[in-house]
Scaffold this motif. Structure first.
Motif, PDB file in Angstrom:
ATOM      1  N   ALA A   7       0.833  -1.204   0.000  1.00  0.00           N
ATOM      2  CA  ALA A   7       0.000   0.000   0.000  1.00  0.00           C
ATOM      3  C   ALA A   7       0.866   1.252   0.000  1.00  0.00           C
ATOM      4  O   ALA A   7       1.873   1.319   0.695  1.00  0.00           O
ATOM      5  CB  ALA A   7      -0.905  -0.004   1.225  1.00  0.00           C
ATOM      6  N   ILE A   8       0.452   2.244  -0.806  1.00  0.00           N
ATOM      7  CA  ILE A   8       1.169   3.516  -0.875  1.00  0.00           C
ATOM      8  C   ILE A   8       0.389   4.551  -0.071  1.00  0.00           C
ATOM      9  O   ILE A   8      -0.778   4.794  -0.355  1.00  0.00           O
ATOM     10  CB  ILE A   8       1.299   3.997  -2.333  1.00  0.00           C
ATOM     11  CG1 ILE A   8       2.054   2.961  -3.160  1.00  0.00           C
ATOM     12  CG2 ILE A   8       2.001   5.343  -2.395  1.00  0.00           C
ATOM     13  CD1 ILE A   8       2.078   3.269  -4.634  1.00  0.00           C
ATOM     14  N   PRO A   9       0.981   5.145   0.951  1.00  0.00           N
ATOM     15  CA  PRO A   9       0.258   6.146   1.741  1.00  0.00           C
ATOM     16  C   PRO A   9       0.005   7.407   0.921  1.00  0.00           C
ATOM     17  O   PRO A   9       0.880   7.874   0.200  1.00  0.00           O
ATOM     18  CB  PRO A   9       1.205   6.424   2.909  1.00  0.00           C
ATOM     19  CG  PRO A   9       2.561   6.037   2.401  1.00  0.00           C
ATOM     20  CD  PRO A   9       2.350   4.930   1.414  1.00  0.00           C
ATOM     21  N   ASP A  10      -1.219   7.918   1.020  1.00  0.00           N
ATOM     22  CA  ASP A  10      -1.600   9.179   0.384  1.00  0.00           C
ATOM     23  C   ASP A  10      -1.197   9.206  -1.093  1.00  0.00           C
ATOM     24  O   ASP A  10      -0.409  10.028  -1.534  1.00  0.00           O
ATOM     25  CB  ASP A  10      -0.970  10.354   1.134  1.00  0.00           C
ATOM     26  CG  ASP A  10      -1.765  11.643   0.901  1.00  0.00           C
ATOM     27  OD1 ASP A  10      -2.726  11.618   0.094  1.00  0.00           O
ATOM     28  OD2 ASP A  10      -1.423  12.659   1.510  1.00  0.00           O
ATOM     29  N   VAL A  11      -1.791   8.295  -1.854  1.00  0.00           N
ATOM     30  CA  VAL A  11      -1.468   8.129  -3.269  1.00  0.00           C
ATOM     31  C   VAL A  11      -1.699   9.411  -4.053  1.00  0.00           C
ATOM     32  O   VAL A  11      -0.884   9.789  -4.903  1.00  0.00           O
ATOM     33  CB  VAL A  11      -2.298   6.975  -3.870  1.00  0.00           C
ATOM     34  CG1 VAL A  11      -2.144   6.931  -5.380  1.00  0.00           C
ATOM     35  CG2 VAL A  11      -1.876   5.660  -3.256  1.00  0.00           C
TER      36      VAL A  11
END
Length: 199
Positions: A7-11
């Motif tokens: 998961a990428i934070p704050d895409v």
């Protein structure tokens, strides 16, 4: 998710920052979905999963940065009567430049297709394309009340000239030009000195 499933934070923020870097380094023509996601270090499909198409994404980027710049500009009028008028105006211009709003305005001119995506924001007042011009006008009017700008000065025209000069210098010289600050300060000083009351 990244290509490896992490998961990428704050895409959205990551994609916005990547697009902004590309815009400043290579100009509007470099803003493709593939180039933006490569710069952001994520899968190409991620941008389209969140925004549908590139124009919707670029319009969202414009709205995000315009909102930030607008919030920063609200403090300008509070500085009326303090400091030097030219210094106050230059701080505001540098806020716009630092927020890259002027470069994004150039993007809107280079890619008119995103303007249609901004129509709803324009219609409901969320986006005010003349916000910086109006902020300068409000500030200069406040300075007239403090006696630091002549009462007969056409502050709306001065504000338009300031915004126009900033756009012109940014678009013709680029945001990192060595003389950008000096040229803008000379222009601002010339405009303000012409309308400063004689002591």
């Amino acid at each position: 998710m990244s290509p490896r499933g992490v998961a990428i934070p704050d895409v959205k923020a990551q994609l916005f920052d990547a697009a902004e870097r590309l815009l400043l380094q290579k100009g509007p023509s470099a803003l493709t979905g593939r180039a933006i996601t490569k710069e952001a270090g994520c899968a190409t499909g991620l941008l389209y999963n969140h925004f549908g198409d590139i124009d919707t994404f670029l319009a969202a980027l414009f709205l995000d940065r315009a909102g930030r710049a607008g919030a920063a500009m609200t403090h300008l009028t509070k500085r009326a009567g303090t400091g030097a008028v030219v210094d106050n105006l230059m701080d505001a211009i540098e806020t716009l430049s630092a927020g890259n709003l002027l470069a994004l305005a150039g993007l809107a001119m280079a890619r008119p297709s995103i303007v249609t995506h901004l129509g709803e924001a324009l219609a409901d007042g969320t986006l005010e394309l003349d916000a910086s011009e109006r902020a300068f006008t409000a500030y200069l009017r406040a300075e007239q009340e403090h006696g630091r700008i002549r009462t007969d000065a056409d502050v709306e025209s001065i504000s338009l000239a300031l915004v126009g000069a900033a756009h012109q210098l940014l678009l013709t010289r680029g945001p990192h030009a060595a003389d950008l600050h000096d040229r803008m300060r000379r222009t601002t000083s010339t405009l303000i000195e012409a309308f400063t009351p004689q002591k």
